[in-house]
Structures are given as structure tokens and as C-alpha cells.
Design a protein around this motif. Structure first.
Motif, mmCIF file in Angstrom:
data_model
loop_
_atom_site.group_PDB
_atom_site.id
_atom_site.type_symbol
_atom_site.label_atom_id
_atom_site.label_comp_id
_atom_site.label_asym_id
_atom_site.label_seq_id
_atom_site.Cartn_x
_atom_site.Cartn_y
_atom_site.Cartn_z
ATOM 1 N N ASP A 233 27.059 -0.383 1.308
ATOM 2 C CA ASP A 233 25.854 -1.209 1.129
ATOM 3 C C ASP A 233 24.863 -0.587 0.143
ATOM 4 O OD1 ASP A 233 26.871 -3.008 2.888
ATOM 5 O OD2 ASP A 233 25.246 -2.872 4.357
ATOM 6 N N VAL A 234 24.830 0.736 0.109
ATOM 7 C CA VAL A 234 23.904 1.456 -0.782
ATOM 8 C C VAL A 234 24.692 2.494 -1.560
ATOM 9 C CG1 VAL A 234 21.936 3.037 -0.891
ATOM 10 C CG2 VAL A 234 21.887 1.088 0.680
ATOM 11 N N PHE A 235 24.428 2.566 -2.865
ATOM 12 C CA PHE A 235 25.067 3.560 -3.731
ATOM 13 C C PHE A 235 24.050 4.639 -4.072
ATOM 14 C CE2 PHE A 235 25.602 5.049 -8.157
ATOM 15 C CZ PHE A 235 26.830 5.695 -8.033
ATOM 16 N N LEU A 236 24.417 5.900 -3.817
ATOM 17 C CA LEU A 236 23.516 7.030 -4.086
ATOM 18 C C LEU A 236 24.081 7.929 -5.177
ATOM 19 C CD1 LEU A 236 21.151 8.991 -3.484
ATOM 20 C CD2 LEU A 236 22.571 9.971 -1.648
ATOM 21 N N SER A 237 23.259 8.215 -6.182
ATOM 22 C CA SER A 237 23.591 9.205 -7.203
ATOM 23 C C SER A 237 22.360 10.084 -7.409
ATOM 24 C CB SER A 237 23.992 8.552 -8.523
ATOM 25 O OG SER A 237 24.156 9.520 -9.549
ATOM 26 N N ALA A 238 22.530 11.395 -7.205
ATOM 27 C CA ALA A 238 21.410 12.335 -7.340
ATOM 28 C C ALA A 238 21.642 13.300 -8.503
ATOM 29 C CB ALA A 238 21.224 13.105 -6.038
ATOM 30 N N SER A 239 22.409 12.903 -9.487
ATOM 31 C CA SER A 239 22.781 13.779 -10.599
ATOM 32 C C SER A 239 21.563 14.276 -11.370
ATOM 33 C CB SER A 239 23.712 13.042 -11.562
ATOM 34 O OG SER A 239 24.901 12.663 -10.933
ATOM 35 N N VAL A 259 20.481 3.562 -5.417
ATOM 36 C CA VAL A 259 19.378 4.525 -5.329
ATOM 37 C C VAL A 259 19.825 5.697 -6.191
ATOM 38 C CG1 VAL A 259 18.004 6.038 -3.850
ATOM 39 C CG2 VAL A 259 18.748 3.793 -3.012
ATOM 40 N N VAL A 260 19.237 5.825 -7.382
ATOM 41 C CA VAL A 260 19.808 6.724 -8.387
ATOM 42 C C VAL A 260 18.730 7.545 -9.088
ATOM 43 C CG1 VAL A 260 21.871 5.335 -8.829
ATOM 44 C CG2 VAL A 260 19.768 4.815 -10.066
ATOM 45 N N SER A 261 19.106 8.744 -9.484
ATOM 46 C CA SER A 261 18.201 9.588 -10.260
ATOM 47 C C SER A 261 18.032 9.014 -11.657
ATOM 48 C CB SER A 261 18.739 11.013 -10.337
ATOM 49 O OG SER A 261 20.055 11.029 -10.865
ATOM 50 N N ASN A 262 16.889 9.260 -12.252
ATOM 51 C CA ASN A 262 16.570 8.699 -13.560
ATOM 52 C C ASN A 262 17.246 9.524 -14.667
ATOM 53 O OD1 ASN A 262 15.469 7.315 -15.680
ATOM 54 N ND2 ASN A 262 13.367 7.997 -15.339
ATOM 55 N N GLN A 274 13.494 -3.981 -7.964
ATOM 56 C CA GLN A 274 14.008 -5.330 -8.215
ATOM 57 C C GLN A 274 15.517 -5.384 -7.985
ATOM 58 O OE1 GLN A 274 12.971 -6.971 -12.042
ATOM 59 N NE2 GLN A 274 14.364 -8.693 -11.850
ATOM 60 N N ASN A 275 16.258 -4.504 -8.662
ATOM 61 C CA ASN A 275 17.711 -4.481 -8.474
ATOM 62 C C ASN A 275 18.212 -3.082 -8.112
ATOM 63 O OD1 ASN A 275 17.244 -3.288 -10.945
ATOM 64 N ND2 ASN A 275 18.950 -4.291 -11.993
ATOM 65 N N GLY A 276 17.313 -2.278 -7.571
ATOM 66 C CA GLY A 276 17.659 -0.924 -7.165
ATOM 67 C C GLY A 276 16.431 -0.040 -7.135
ATOM 68 N N TYR A 277 16.672 1.266 -6.949
ATOM 69 C CA TYR A 277 15.564 2.207 -6.813
ATOM 70 C C TYR A 277 15.846 3.456 -7.647
ATOM 71 C CZ TYR A 277 14.414 -0.865 -2.950
ATOM 72 O OH TYR A 277 14.115 -1.975 -2.214
ATOM 73 N N LEU A 278 14.845 3.879 -8.405
ATOM 74 C CA LEU A 278 14.946 5.052 -9.266
ATOM 75 C C LEU A 278 14.093 6.188 -8.714
ATOM 76 C CD1 LEU A 278 14.581 3.407 -12.795
ATOM 77 C CD2 LEU A 278 16.621 4.606 -11.989
ATOM 78 N N PHE A 279 14.597 7.402 -8.850
ATOM 79 C CA PHE A 279 13.772 8.568 -8.544
ATOM 80 C C PHE A 279 13.986 9.620 -9.625
ATOM 81 C CE2 PHE A 279 17.782 9.067 -6.235
ATOM 82 C CZ PHE A 279 18.174 10.360 -6.570
ATOM 83 N N GLU A 280 13.014 10.488 -9.813
ATOM 84 C CA GLU A 280 13.108 11.531 -10.834
ATOM 85 C C GLU A 280 14.001 12.674 -10.340
ATOM 86 O OE1 GLU A 280 12.006 11.017 -13.860
ATOM 87 O OE2 GLU A 280 11.269 9.081 -13.140
ATOM 88 N N GLU A 287 11.311 11.888 -0.489
ATOM 89 C CA GLU A 287 11.145 10.688 -1.326
ATOM 90 C C GLU A 287 12.454 9.921 -1.449
ATOM 91 O OE1 GLU A 287 7.797 11.633 -4.661
ATOM 92 O OE2 GLU A 287 9.503 13.014 -4.644
ATOM 93 N N ILE A 288 13.549 10.645 -1.630
ATOM 94 C CA ILE A 288 14.857 10.003 -1.784
ATOM 95 C C ILE A 288 15.287 9.332 -0.484
ATOM 96 C CG2 ILE A 288 17.294 10.405 -2.328
ATOM 97 C CD1 ILE A 288 16.314 12.843 -4.005
ATOM 98 N N ILE A 289 15.079 10.005 0.635
ATOM 99 C CA ILE A 289 15.429 9.418 1.936
ATOM 100 C C ILE A 289 14.635 8.148 2.183
ATOM 101 C CG2 ILE A 289 15.212 9.771 4.429
ATOM 102 C CD1 ILE A 289 16.076 12.682 3.972
ATOM 103 N N SER A 290 13.367 8.144 1.796
ATOM 104 C CA SER A 290 12.543 6.942 1.943
ATOM 105 C C SER A 290 13.115 5.777 1.135
ATOM 106 C CB SER A 290 11.109 7.245 1.504
ATOM 107 O OG SER A 290 10.310 6.077 1.543
ATOM 108 N N LEU A 291 13.575 6.059 -0.086
ATOM 109 C CA LEU A 291 14.169 5.012 -0.928
ATOM 110 C C LEU A 291 15.494 4.517 -0.348
ATOM 111 C CD1 LEU A 291 13.495 6.405 -4.528
ATOM 112 C CD2 LEU A 291 12.267 4.590 -3.334
#
Length: 324
Positions: A233-239, A259-262, A274-280, A287-291
Motif C-alpha cells: 500500500d505504501v512504498f518507502l525509499s530513504a536513499s 514516501v520517498v527521500s528528495n 497530492q500523489n505522495g510524500y517527500l522528505f529531505e 518526520e518520516i514515520i509521520s509521513l
């Protein structure tokens, strides 16, 4: 203007300068395109070449190799990694009268001298295919002509990945494990979310994540790629560094919420909230867990934002640059 000091004090510069301006007559060839695959940089580069070959016209003659010193004379050369340009030019004298194209996914570790050499070689290319706009801007600031750069995002095969209704509440991580994939952060997130199920697909994760009961680990099987994403359901990338990542597009085709790193092309494709979530890349674990929690409750169709990002469209942009 070429600096005389560079010519006299840098052997690599002198070598390429001589080959470029004093090379021999071009050899005759009936090969339209030679693809040089750099195996050391991952399976995805070979996969990209296969996708381009699949979309070539039937009359086009091509050659594919991972050996830089055994390439036939060709009208066009497609190099899958920019760090292979210097050895390619050194071992293929005919390349200086041909069209050389290179794929630039992301930066690779280089010292100052190596970087100068890479930039010099890239400026000799017909076209540089960047996988994201951030990399394009960086290359321009380093002296690469903007006319040489074409941004081509990756893709996915819409016939292989089916959309779905999100109901599993599983978070997916799709990549091989290495330092730039931020494994320690991933491990810490999995540890904190001990009531949350994770599905991890790729090599190298077992040693890091095997102690967790909320993680299922699989090997990557591209032939059955729909099975990878069917229950995510959710795709995570923290690269910390990316050219893509390609699995982002695949996940969006399956209607998973990113939910992906920028990094890479993430900010080119994802519109935050809108179509996902970005984090630095320096964002805190909290912050990432919240997203991730917001993404698990996200409403709306994600696939529609990725439907133009197909391997066919990607390949055609590259093929259109070849000259026969």
C-alpha cells in the motif's frame, strides 16, 4: 579554449586530445547502435538497454556488450554509465567520428582529477541522458552545454503491473541493500513501527532485518513483478543518492502511495501530499514515520500520475536521438 598546462601535465588529457584531433579515418560499419553495459553498476542498466532494444525498428542492427575493448565500429554508441566514457574513448579510436551517447543516473565517487576527466569526456558526447532535472542543473553548472543534455525519466511496463485498491496496510521497500539506500535508518524505522508489517524485496537485507518479526524479505523477480507490488500500500525509499529510483514508478503503477527521500527524479514526479510524500535526506526518523502514517490513510488514485512514464516512452526519446 584548451589550456596548454592541461595538455602537457595531464596524460589522460593529452591522450584524448590527440585521439580527438589526430584520429585516423573512420572505419566502415553496418552496425547502427552498440550498447555498452556497465555491469558493475547494477542490473537496472542492462534492463534499460533491453528496453531500448525492444523498441528499436526491426531494420536497425545493434550490438550489445559489457566489454569496452571488444566493440565493433558503430554509427552510434550508447554507454550506460558516464565513468566508462574515458576507457571507452581510449580503446575505441573510431568513436571520435561517431555519435556517442551516455546515460547519467547519478554522481559516482570521483576525486577532482577524475571529475575533470569525466566532464571532458561528456562534452565530447553527442547527448547526455539525465534521469532527473537536479542532475541536469548540476552538470550545466559544471560546464556541460545544456544543449547536450536531455532529461529522460525511467519507466515501467503498464502491462505487467496492475493497479489495486489499497487495503493491506503493508509498507514496501524495493531495492538491493547498500549504503546509499540508508539501511540503518530503515532498520530503525522498522524497529519503531513494530506493529506495522513491512515487505522488503532485494538482495542484502537479511543480515540487517532478519531479527524483526514484522518484516518479510523476498528476492527480486522481475518476471513476476506484479506479485512484488500487489500487496504493497505504501512504498518507502530513504536513499541518500538516487538517479531514480525506478521502483518508485513501478509502485505508482500499482497504486501504492510513495514516501520517498528528495533524491533523483522523486521531486520531478511527486507533488507533496497530492500523489505522495517527500522528505529531505536529513529528515528525522520521526518526520518520516509521520509521513508513513499519513500515506497509509491517503485517499485517491496514484497510478494516473505515472501512466506517461512507460519504458516505451523512455526508450523512444533516446532512440529519436540516434542517427543512422
Amino acid at each position: 579554449m584548451i589550456k596548454l598546462r592541461e595538455i602537457f601535465y595531464r596524460k589522460w588529457f593529452l591522450n584524448l586530445y590527440f585521439k580527438k584531433y589526430f584520429h585516423f579515418k573512420s572505419l566502415k560499419t553496418d552496425i547502427d547502435v552498440s550498447f555498452i553495459v556497465c555491469d558493475d553498476y547494477g542490473w537496472i542498466l542492462d534492463g534499460i538497454c533491453k528496453e531500448i532494444v525492444t523498441n528499436l525498428d526491426k531494420h536497425v542492427k545493434y550490438f550489445k556488450s559489457n566489454l569496452l575493448n571488444k566493440i565493433p565500429s558503430s554509427k552510434n554508441y550508447f554507454i550506460t554509465h558516464y565513468t566508462a566514457l574515458y576507457p571507452f574513448y581510449c580503446t575505441n579510436r573510431d568513436a571520435f567520428k561517431r555519435n556517442v551517447f551516455v546515460l547519467y543516473t547519478h554522481d559516482y565517487y570521483e576525486d577532482l582529477n577524475q571529475r575533470k576527466r569525466s566532464l571532458f569526456c561528456m562534452n565530447m558526447c553527442k547527448k547526455i541522458f539525465c534521469m532527473n532535472s537536479n542532475t541536469k542543473r548540476k552538470l550545466i553548472t559544471e560546464g556541460i552545454s545544456k544543449d547536450k543534455i536531455l532529461t529522460v525519466y525511467g519507466g515501467a511496463d503498464p502491462t505487467l503491473i496492475k493497479t489495486k485498491n489499497r487495503k493491506s496496510k503493508i509498507i514496501g521497500i524495493i531495492s538491493n541493500c547498500n549504503e546509499r539506500k540508508n539501511p540503518q535508518l530503515i532498520s530503525s524505522i522498522v524497529s519503531d513501527l513494530d506493529n506495522q508489517n513491512f515487505k522488503v524485496v532485494g538482495k542484502g537485507w537479511k543480515e540487517i532485518l532478519k531479527r524483526f518479526n514484522n518484516v518479510v524479505i523476498h528476492n527480486h523477480d522481475y518476471e513476476n513483478i506484479n506479485n512484488i507490488y500487489s500487496d504493497i500500500d505504501v512504498f518507502l525509499s530513504a536513499s541518500t543518492i538516487e538517479g531514480g529510483p525506478i521502483p518508485l514508478i513501478e509502485a505508482m503503477f500499482s497504486n501504492a502511495v510513495p514516501v520517498v527521500s528528495n533524491t533523483g527524479f522523486c521531486s520531478d514526479i511527486i507533488k507533496h501530499e497530492q500523489n505522495g510524500y517527500l522528505f529531505e535526506t536529513n529528515s528525522s526518523k520521526g518526520e518520516i514515520i509521520s509521513l508513513l502514517q499519513r500515506a497509509l490513510n491517503h485517499k485517491g488514485d496514484i497510478r494516473k500520475y505515472a501512466e506517461h512514464l512507460t519504458w516505451q516512452n523512455f526508450s523512444q526519446k533516446i532512440i529519436n536521438e540516434f542517427e543512422y
